[in-house]
Design a protein around this motif. Structure first.
Motif: not given
Length: 132
Positions: A11-35
């Motif tokens: 997702l790209i906003d009007a300022d050209g920034r991209i949204l990333i989300a951090q995998r929550p605790e309890g999920k595989p690869m928790a703490g890593l950021w992803e699209f």
């Protein structure tokens, strides 16, 4: 080896920034950021799955014509092989909000490498830097 098909969106906003989300605790690869994105549920197309996932995860409405395929990741993990098309979206309805307990952040493309990501996501970064 099992093939896992998941779909992701930059997702790209009007300022050209991209949204990333951090995998929550309890999920595989928790703490890593992803699209944002997720697994397809039969009989969904990749676009339908992404529209559903973005509504569930972020509370936004995306229309299929606003999803532009950019590239894909193909990565062999120990238990499965991941195939992940990455779409770009610059238009949606609603306010982006974390609805599943995940942290979210808007990041300039050239700063994406500052956030640890799963191995499959990292090769997507140069495509996003070139795009913006």
């Amino acid at each position: 080896m099992k093939l896992l098909l998941v779909v992701a969106c930059a997702l790209i906003d009007a300022d050209g920034r991209i949204l990333i989300a951090q995998r929550p605790e309890g999920k595989p690869m928790a703490g890593l950021w992803e699209f944002p994105g997720g697994k397809l549920e039969p009989p969904e197309s990749p676009e339908q799955a992404l529209i559903r996932e973005l509504a569930e995860e972020l509370g936004i409405t995306v229309r299929e014509p606003c999803l532009a395929p950019l590239t894909f990741a193909s990565h062999a993990y120990a238990q499965f092989h991941l195939l992940m098309p990455l779409y770009v979206c610059r238009r949606w309805e609603g306010i982006v909000a974390a609805r599943e307990g995940q942290a979210i952040k808007w990041v300039k493309p050239n700063k994406l490498r500052d956030y640890p990501m799963p191995p499959a996501d990292e090769p997507l970064i140069p495509h996003l830097i070139d795009l913006t």
